[in-house]
Design an enzyme around this catalytic site. Structure first.
Site, PDB file in Angstrom:
ATOM      1  N   ARG A 125       0.814  -1.216   0.000  1.00 49.72           N
ATOM      2  CA  ARG A 125       0.000   0.000   0.000  1.00 49.72           C
ATOM      3  C   ARG A 125       0.844   1.262   0.000  1.00 49.72           C
ATOM      4  O   ARG A 125       0.688   2.136  -0.854  1.00 49.72           O
ATOM      5  CB  ARG A 125      -0.835   0.026   1.271  1.00 49.72           C
ATOM      6  N   THR A 126       1.738   1.374   0.979  1.00 50.21           N
ATOM      7  CA  THR A 126       2.492   2.608   1.143  1.00 50.21           C
ATOM      8  C   THR A 126       3.334   2.878  -0.099  1.00 50.21           C
ATOM      9  O   THR A 126       3.400   3.998  -0.592  1.00 50.21           O
ATOM     10  CB  THR A 126       3.401   2.500   2.384  1.00 50.21           C
ATOM     11  N   LYS A 134      24.782  -7.015  -0.631  1.00 48.81           N
ATOM     12  CA  LYS A 134      26.222  -7.275  -0.783  1.00 48.81           C
ATOM     13  C   LYS A 134      27.021  -6.614   0.321  1.00 48.81           C
ATOM     14  O   LYS A 134      28.246  -6.587   0.287  1.00 48.81           O
ATOM     15  CB  LYS A 134      26.716  -6.739  -2.133  1.00 48.81           C
ATOM     16  N   ARG A 181      11.488   3.466   3.759  1.00 50.26           N
ATOM     17  CA  ARG A 181      10.978   2.555   4.796  1.00 50.26           C
ATOM     18  C   ARG A 181      12.135   1.677   5.226  1.00 50.26           C
ATOM     19  O   ARG A 181      12.882   1.168   4.383  1.00 50.26           O
ATOM     20  CB  ARG A 181       9.847   1.703   4.252  1.00 50.26           C
ATOM     21  N   HIS A 205       5.244   6.191  11.581  1.00 51.46           N
ATOM     22  CA  HIS A 205       4.783   6.059  10.198  1.00 51.46           C
ATOM     23  C   HIS A 205       3.923   7.308   9.941  1.00 51.46           C
ATOM     24  O   HIS A 205       2.699   7.241   9.937  1.00 51.46           O
ATOM     25  CB  HIS A 205       3.963   4.767  10.052  1.00 51.46           C
TER      26      HIS A 205
END
Lengths: 315, 186
Positions: A65-66, A93, A115, A143
């Site tokens: 969603r975000t 890596k 995020r 958030h």
């Protein structure tokens, strides 16, 4: 002409969390989002405001969603967008966060939407790199855009947030949505209650100015709006309750529970829903639920955030 | 700073009435035409024009709306602070219609350029015309000219044109304010 327009600047260059935002900033974002909501319902949903801006979406944690919401918001503002997910990048890596981001910024990126599973990652990045940082969720911390869109959605339903009683139910301990929502709603004058099993309740949460309740029935009887949170099993490394079935019996919202209330409450959910756990399907799909409106409003709110932050950049 | 009235109360009304008659000449009963005012100040003129037209043509249904251009401006991020948007209300179909855009002052032409972009997001009009109350000549930065002009005036860039409305400022009037530095304010 333009001189007559009221003007306001955000007090911050980044959106790292709701805690540091001023109430005027929040109100300004919500007001601007109203206009974007009108725009995304037009036949042509795109405006050229950010056409000279490049935005990198860095998702070090899974998201549907975000991520889609941010990407649509960016595209509807005509920004150029680059997407980046940790699994398919040099992070696997062994590259550090600052190196990864600085390499991306070297390619002339103006804003970073990030995020990250670690709390504080967005703040850390904002101290070390030059671009505008938008926190799209940092671990169990904040958030902010979710809280803004929740506040926006409640305001559209009730007309105001002053005096509105909001109960946040579920896994409060592992939820960044809960924390951002608490800051945002309190700043806007709402009353907030958190409800969940004692094991999923942070110890000093009451110090934030919220009521703490362990009985779902009492919480629902008190509130006007119930924001249901998901059990974040990916962050739970201990057994916080005996079984999912027992959690559902104590904290699951069903049609039966809602019908037992003497009033009609609004049901929200930030997604993703675990149907049959925190809410049943007949509740999620009922007319009391504004879950899909939240998703639609999310694009408008994120457009407002991007637009107002980009305006902070001087030429 | 010196201020001069270039349109007084009575002349103001005569001018608006004249603009309405010119519009009727070209658009007849407005069945294929719509009137859209640019936010914020053009809406005041478009409201006045629509009221007058409704008085003159009581049998016609005149569609009118307002258009906000904030997100289409070309000076975004070049300004000190972001312009606050206003409401866009277009509750009719623009596709195939003759659109009459309305604004109070035409100066550089950049607002109208943004307005055209914003308008085209609603569909493909058959034609777009521009009604302007005050046309500041010789200051255009883009090749945009009005179809209907209330009054054309010669100004220099340090001048300001101020349009007052009965609804918001108490009286209908247009002032030309000279801000020249060598002006000792006689």
């Amino acid at each position: 002409m333009t001189k007559d327009l009221k003007t306001h600047r955000l007090s911050t260059r980044h959106l790292l969390g709701i805690k540091d935002l001023q109430t005027e900033d929040i109100l300004h974002i919500l007001e601007t989002a109203e206009h974007f909501k009108e725009i995304i319902n037009r036949p042509i949903k795109k405006v050229p405001s950010l056409r000279d801006i490049t935005i990198a979406n860095l998702f070090f944690e899974s998201s549907t969603r975000t991520r889609v919401s941010f990407e649509l918001a960016e595209k509807r503002l005509s920004a150029d967008v680059v997407n980046f997910s940790a699994s398919a990048s040099s992070v696997s890596k062994g590259e550090t966060l600052i190196d990864t981001v600085n390499n991306i910024l070297a390619m002339k990126v103006d804003m970073v939407v990030m995020r990250h599973p670690s709390p504080g990652a967005a703040v850390f990045l904002s101290n070390h790199v030059d671009a505008h940082i938008i926190n799209a969720g940092d671990g169990t911390h904040e958030h902010p855009t979710q809280a803004l869109l929740d506040a926006f959605s409640i305001r559209r339903e009730t007309g105001t947030l002053k005096g509105i009683r909001v109960a946040i139910v579920g896994d409060i301990r592992h939820s960044r949505v809960a924390l951002s929502n608490i800051f945002c709603l309190l700043k806007l004058g709402a009353e907030v209650m958190v409800c969940g099993p004692p094991t999923l309740m942070p110890k000093y949460i009451g110090d934030l100015g919220v009521k703490v309740e362990y009985s779902l029935k009492k919480a629902l009887a008190w509130c006007d709006v119930a924001n249901m949170l998901r059990i974040q099993s990916e962050r739970q490394h201990l057994a916080f309750f005996p079984s999912l079935r027992e959690y559902v019996m104590q904290y699951g919202v069903t049609r039966h529970v809602l019908d037992g209330l003497k009033k009609r409450i609004i049901v929200m959910h930030p997604g993703p829903i675990n149907r049959g756990v925190e809410i049943t399907s007949d509740v999620a799909d009922s007319d009391q639920s504004i879950i899909l409106q939240q998703v639609e409003n999310g694009v408008a709110v994120r457009m407002a955030v991007l637009y107002l932050l980009a305006a902070r950049q001087s030429m | 700073m010196r201020s001069k009235v270039i349109l007084g109360k009575e002349q103001f009304q005569i001018t608006i009435k004249r603009l309405c008659f010119q519009l009727i000449e070209n658009h007849h009963d407005f069945s294929d035409s719509v009137i859209i005012g640019l936010q914020p100040r053009g809406v005041l003129l478009s409201d006045r024009i629509c009221d007058t037209l409704r008085g003159l043509l009581p049998k016609s249904a005149i569609s009118s709306g307002s258009l906000d251009i904030t997100f289409y401006r070309d000076d975004f991020r070049r300004r000190e602070s972001p312009a606050t948007p206003a409401a866009t209300e277009i509750d009719f179909i623009v596709e195939g219609k003759k659109v009459i855009l309305v604004d109070d002052v035409l100066y550089t032409g950049r607002t109208i350029r943004s307005g055209l972009d914003a308008l085209l997001a609603f569909g493909r009009p058959a034609a777009v015309e521009l009604v302007i109350l005050i046309n500041r000549k010789f200051s255009r930065q883009l090749p945009i000219e009005p179809n209907y002009v209330g009054k054309a005036i010669d100004t220099i860039s340090s001048d300001t044109v101020k349009v007052d409305w009965k609804e918001t400022d108490g009286e209908d009037a247009v002032h030309l304010v000279r801000n020249r530095k060598d002006d000792k304010g006689s």
